[in-house]
Design a protein around this motif. Structure first.
Motif, PDB file in Angstrom:
ATOM      1  N   TYR A 152      11.649 -16.254  -2.553  1.00 47.23           N
ATOM      2  CA  TYR A 152      12.053 -15.479  -3.731  1.00 47.23           C
ATOM      3  C   TYR A 152      11.282 -14.166  -3.779  1.00 47.23           C
ATOM      4  O   TYR A 152      11.866 -13.101  -3.986  1.00 47.23           O
ATOM      5  CB  TYR A 152      11.810 -16.296  -5.008  1.00 47.23           C
ATOM      6  N   GLN A 153       9.973 -14.243  -3.587  1.00 44.30           N
ATOM      7  CA  GLN A 153       9.134 -13.045  -3.638  1.00 44.30           C
ATOM      8  C   GLN A 153       9.497 -12.074  -2.519  1.00 44.30           C
ATOM      9  O   GLN A 153       9.533 -10.866  -2.722  1.00 44.30           O
ATOM     10  CB  GLN A 153       7.656 -13.439  -3.575  1.00 44.30           C
ATOM     11  N   ALA A 154       9.801 -12.583  -1.355  1.00 48.26           N
ATOM     12  CA  ALA A 154      10.223 -11.726  -0.248  1.00 48.26           C
ATOM     13  C   ALA A 154      11.527 -11.007  -0.587  1.00 48.26           C
ATOM     14  O   ALA A 154      11.704  -9.836  -0.247  1.00 48.26           O
ATOM     15  CB  ALA A 154      10.384 -12.551   1.032  1.00 48.26           C
ATOM     16  N   GLU A 155      12.421 -11.686  -1.284  1.00 47.44           N
ATOM     17  CA  GLU A 155      13.678 -11.054  -1.706  1.00 47.44           C
ATOM     18  C   GLU A 155      13.411  -9.955  -2.733  1.00 47.44           C
ATOM     19  O   GLU A 155      14.027  -8.890  -2.689  1.00 47.44           O
ATOM     20  CB  GLU A 155      14.633 -12.105  -2.276  1.00 47.44           C
ATOM     21  N   MET A 156      12.489 -10.189  -3.657  1.00 42.74           N
ATOM     22  CA  MET A 156      12.130  -9.153  -4.632  1.00 42.74           C
ATOM     23  C   MET A 156      11.559  -7.922  -3.906  1.00 42.74           C
ATOM     24  O   MET A 156      11.862  -6.782  -4.263  1.00 42.74           O
ATOM     25  CB  MET A 156      11.110  -9.667  -5.647  1.00 42.74           C
ATOM     26  N   THR A 157      10.761  -8.167  -2.886  1.00 46.66           N
ATOM     27  CA  THR A 157      10.181  -7.076  -2.107  1.00 46.66           C
ATOM     28  C   THR A 157      11.261  -6.328  -1.333  1.00 46.66           C
ATOM     29  O   THR A 157      11.256  -5.103  -1.265  1.00 46.66           O
ATOM     30  CB  THR A 157       9.094  -7.614  -1.166  1.00 46.66           C
TER      31      THR A 157
ATOM     32  N   THR B  68       3.454 -14.694 -10.736  1.00 45.67           N
ATOM     33  CA  THR B  68       3.073 -13.703  -9.729  1.00 45.67           C
ATOM     34  C   THR B  68       4.144 -13.581  -8.654  1.00 45.67           C
ATOM     35  O   THR B  68       4.503 -12.475  -8.242  1.00 45.67           O
ATOM     36  CB  THR B  68       1.714 -14.074  -9.103  1.00 45.67           C
ATOM     37  N   TRP B  69       4.686 -14.698  -8.229  1.00 43.28           N
ATOM     38  CA  TRP B  69       5.675 -14.698  -7.157  1.00 43.28           C
ATOM     39  C   TRP B  69       7.012 -14.091  -7.579  1.00 43.28           C
ATOM     40  O   TRP B  69       7.873 -13.852  -6.741  1.00 43.28           O
ATOM     41  CB  TRP B  69       5.862 -16.106  -6.576  1.00 43.28           C
ATOM     42  N   HIS B  70       7.177 -13.779  -8.850  1.00 40.25           N
ATOM     43  CA  HIS B  70       8.399 -13.118  -9.322  1.00 40.25           C
ATOM     44  C   HIS B  70       8.377 -11.620  -9.046  1.00 40.25           C
ATOM     45  O   HIS B  70       9.399 -10.960  -9.211  1.00 40.25           O
ATOM     46  CB  HIS B  70       8.578 -13.314 -10.831  1.00 40.25           C
ATOM     47  N   HIS B  71       7.222 -11.091  -8.666  1.00 41.91           N
ATOM     48  CA  HIS B  71       7.048  -9.648  -8.521  1.00 41.91           C
ATOM     49  C   HIS B  71       7.049  -9.211  -7.058  1.00 41.91           C
ATOM     50  O   HIS B  71       6.505  -9.894  -6.199  1.00 41.91           O
ATOM     51  CB  HIS B  71       5.740  -9.203  -9.171  1.00 41.91           C
ATOM     52  N   ALA B  72       7.603  -8.049  -6.817  1.00 45.11           N
ATOM     53  CA  ALA B  72       7.640  -7.467  -5.476  1.00 45.11           C
ATOM     54  C   ALA B  72       6.245  -7.025  -5.049  1.00 45.11           C
ATOM     55  O   ALA B  72       5.347  -6.823  -5.879  1.00 45.11           O
ATOM     56  CB  ALA B  72       8.588  -6.271  -5.460  1.00 45.11           C
ATOM     57  N   ASP B  73       6.070  -6.872  -3.758  1.00 51.35           N
ATOM     58  CA  ASP B  73       4.784  -6.482  -3.185  1.00 51.35           C
ATOM     59  C   ASP B  73       4.205  -5.223  -3.816  1.00 51.35           C
ATOM     60  O   ASP B  73       3.008  -5.172  -4.129  1.00 51.35           O
ATOM     61  CB  ASP B  73       4.921  -6.255  -1.683  1.00 51.35           C
ATOM     62  N   GLY B  74       5.017  -4.204  -4.004  1.00 50.54           N
ATOM     63  CA  GLY B  74       4.522  -2.946  -4.556  1.00 50.54           C
ATOM     64  C   GLY B  74       3.967  -3.117  -5.961  1.00 50.54           C
ATOM     65  O   GLY B  74       2.942  -2.523  -6.311  1.00 50.54           O
TER      66      GLY B  74
ATOM     67  N   ALA C  20       0.833  -1.207   0.000  1.00 51.62           N
ATOM     68  CA  ALA C  20       0.000   0.000   0.000  1.00 51.62           C
ATOM     69  C   ALA C  20       0.866   1.255   0.000  1.00 51.62           C
ATOM     70  O   ALA C  20       0.591   2.207  -0.730  1.00 51.62           O
ATOM     71  CB  ALA C  20      -0.932   0.002   1.206  1.00 51.62           C
ATOM     72  N   ALA C  21       1.910   1.244   0.797  1.00 46.95           N
ATOM     73  CA  ALA C  21       2.787   2.416   0.850  1.00 46.95           C
ATOM     74  C   ALA C  21       3.446   2.658  -0.502  1.00 46.95           C
ATOM     75  O   ALA C  21       3.506   3.782  -0.984  1.00 46.95           O
ATOM     76  CB  ALA C  21       3.844   2.232   1.935  1.00 46.95           C
ATOM     77  N   ALA C  22       3.908   1.582  -1.134  1.00 47.69           N
ATOM     78  CA  ALA C  22       4.533   1.728  -2.449  1.00 47.69           C
ATOM     79  C   ALA C  22       3.516   2.200  -3.473  1.00 47.69           C
ATOM     80  O   ALA C  22       3.796   3.082  -4.283  1.00 47.69           O
ATOM     81  CB  ALA C  22       5.154   0.398  -2.882  1.00 47.69           C
ATOM     82  N   GLY C  23       2.339   1.620  -3.429  1.00 51.64           N
ATOM     83  CA  GLY C  23       1.300   1.985  -4.380  1.00 51.64           C
ATOM     84  C   GLY C  23       0.847   3.413  -4.241  1.00 51.64           C
ATOM     85  O   GLY C  23       0.463   4.062  -5.206  1.00 51.64           O
ATOM     86  N   LEU C  24       0.889   3.937  -3.052  1.00 48.20           N
ATOM     87  CA  LEU C  24       0.468   5.309  -2.817  1.00 48.20           C
ATOM     88  C   LEU C  24       1.622   6.298  -2.895  1.00 48.20           C
ATOM     89  O   LEU C  24       1.431   7.495  -2.783  1.00 48.20           O
ATOM     90  CB  LEU C  24      -0.196   5.419  -1.434  1.00 48.20           C
TER      91      LEU C  24
END
Length: 157
Positions: free
Chosen positions: A144-149, A86-92, A14-18
């Motif tokens: 892996y996804q956590a590392e991308m984030t 999907t899991w290749h992408h960071a949370d934002g 949410a923080a990244a998106g905003l």
């Protein structure tokens, strides 16, 4: 990964998106120490079934031949399970795709059948859906996804 980490990771989305870059160090600390509740994941599962499963599959399997364009030239809905990307992408990135639609992230005139869900679901509900999806991944994909984030957060600081 604990449930608290999932919830607070989604807060980071949410923080990244905003674009709340100034709040990021505080949120990053909360993400590292957090756990999502089973209630949040259950809410996400319900919302996924209501808003996402029609295209992405009841079991997160995506549409058939999801890597090949449809006759319209648009891409089918990808799977959100470990067989997809999907899991290749960071949370934002995941939050923004869900909230604003893929075209907002891909750019360049990209067209998608997926609309943004920012007017349909609250940011909290979007985070819950993403928490549910992430809760289904095997440990390797979650790491892996956590590392991308983590890398995404570093570039925002």
């Amino acid at each position: 990964m604990s449930w608290r980490k999932v919830v607070f990771s989604l807060l980071g989305i949410a923080a990244a998106g905003l674009g709340l870059v100034g709040a990021w160090p505080w949120l990053a600390a909360r993400i590292t120490n957090g756990d999502a509740s089973a209630t949040t994941v259950a809410l996400g599962k319900t919302l996924y079934a209501k808003h996402c499963a029609t295209c992405h599959g009841a079991n997160l399997e995506g549409q058939r031949d999801w890597k090949s364009p449809l006759p319209s030239g648009r891409m089918p809905a990808p799977p959100h399970d470990a067989s997809g990307h999907t899991w290749h992408h960071a949370d934002g990135v995941l939050f923004r795709i869900t909230r604003e639609g893929p075209a907002a992230v891909v750019g360049g005139g990209y067209q998608s059948d997926m609309r943004g869900f920012g007017t349909i679901m609250s940011d909290e509900e979007i985070r819950a859906v993403l928490g549910f999806i992430k809760s289904t991944w095997p440990e390797r994909e979650r790491q892996y996804q956590a590392e991308m984030t983590r890398r995404e957060r570093e570039t925002m600081q």
